[in-house]
Design an enzyme around this catalytic site. Structure first.
Site, PDB file in Angstrom:
ATOM      1  CG  ASP A 205      43.859  40.699   8.355  1.00  0.00           C
ATOM      2  OD1 ASP A 205      44.287  40.003   9.287  1.00  0.00           O
ATOM      3  OD2 ASP A 205      43.017  40.281   7.532  1.00  0.00           O
ATOM      4  CG  ASP A 207      45.112  36.783  12.761  1.00  0.00           C
ATOM      5  OD1 ASP A 207      43.988  36.704  12.215  1.00  0.00           O
ATOM      6  OD2 ASP A 207      45.413  36.131  13.771  1.00  0.00           O
TER       7      ASP A 207
END
Length: 286
Positions: A205, A207
């Site tokens: 991802d 973040d």
């Protein structure tokens, strides 16, 4: 040589690894799970699921000292760790792998050393990753067609919660490349145990700094896609090490990290502490 493999989030098994699960009792208790002790691509290996099979242990609950000690006690001379991370860089998107060479520790209260209780040691961690091991992992990634970037800073946070946007933006501005919850104190303990250490960080991802904030469901979905690539990278690394083991003595001297590190006078060593430390530091304490 023998390679310890620490499987992080999403990597709880290693296809092609033949062996038996062994319970290993260490002076620091039991590791996260039994260890699969066997052979992969002709290389002796020991596979440890960092969070336990079924992902039973949170980052702050991990028995880091027992995990590293168990691998050392099984005869490992190097550790290849795998873990999921968030990314702070657009050029490191989900599905990409990073091979960090630096760490920042923002954890709190985790036991970070085997030493203490009367025997004090200060081990250098200026270069926390074994470059010769990282060379093999990088080459294996290319050979396996796994997208991987060598170098970068891994920031380790306490977890298990994800970051606020303010925290994420501050870490991005500070120069972190990826963020995870488990590489420390693992890397430091591996150095104290005189083991070569390298980490494969699987990006799941962007973040919280990005507009789309990280969610567990999205992370799990990307982890599932990363799993096969991680397994192939570990397999290719094992094959490369079977054909060409790490040189000893090494250029960095990771196998002699405790030389001159113990500052406590020998006459002052408590015998009980010395006995507890023998499985990981017997070379200098015997």
């Amino acid at each position: 040589m023998k390679l310890g493999i620490v499987g992080g989030s999403g990597l709880y098994a290693m296809p092609g690894l033949e062996g038996r699960w062994r319970e290993v009792e260490t002076p620091w208790g039991l590791p996260s799970d039994a260890v699969l002790d066997g052979e992969l691509e002709g290389l002796p290996v020991a596979f440890l699921p960092r969070h336990g099979r079924g992902h039973r242990l949170a980052p702050s609950e991990l028995p880091f000292r027992a995990n590293v000690a168990a691998l050392k006690m099984l005869g490992c001379t190097a550790v290849l760790a795998v873990g999921a991370v968030g990314s702070f860089r657009e050029e490191l998107p989900p599905g990409h792998f990073v091979l960090p060479d630096q760490f920042v520790d923002e954890t709190r209260g985790r036991p970070s050393s085997f030493f203490g209780d009367g025997i004090v040691a200060h081990v250098s961690l200026a270069e926390p990753v074994a470059h010769d091991l990282l060379d093999r992992v990088e080459a294996a990634a290319r050979a396996a067609g796994v997208p991987a970037t060598r170098g970068g800073t891994y920031g380790c946070i306490e977890g298990p919660r994800f970051a606020t946007r303010a925290e994420s933006l501050a870490r991005r501005a500070a120069g972190w490349d990826v963020v995870g919850m488990t590489a420390l104190p693992e890397a430091h303990l591996a150095r104290e145990a005189e083991l070569a250490y390298a980490l494969v960080a699987m990006v799941t991802d962007f973040d919280a700094w990005a507009e789309s904030h990280v969610t567990t469901s999205a992370v799990v979905e990307v982890m599932a896609a990363n799993r096969a690539k991680a397994q192939e990278l570990v397999r290719a690394t094992a094959a490369a090490l079977a054909a060409n083991p790490l040189p000893v003595p090494s250029a960095q001297g990771w196998e002699r990290a405790l030389d001159g590190a113990i500052i406590t006078a020998r006459a002052c060593w408590p015998e009980a502490t010395r006995q507890r430390l023998l499985p990981i530091a017997g070379r200098v304490l015997a």
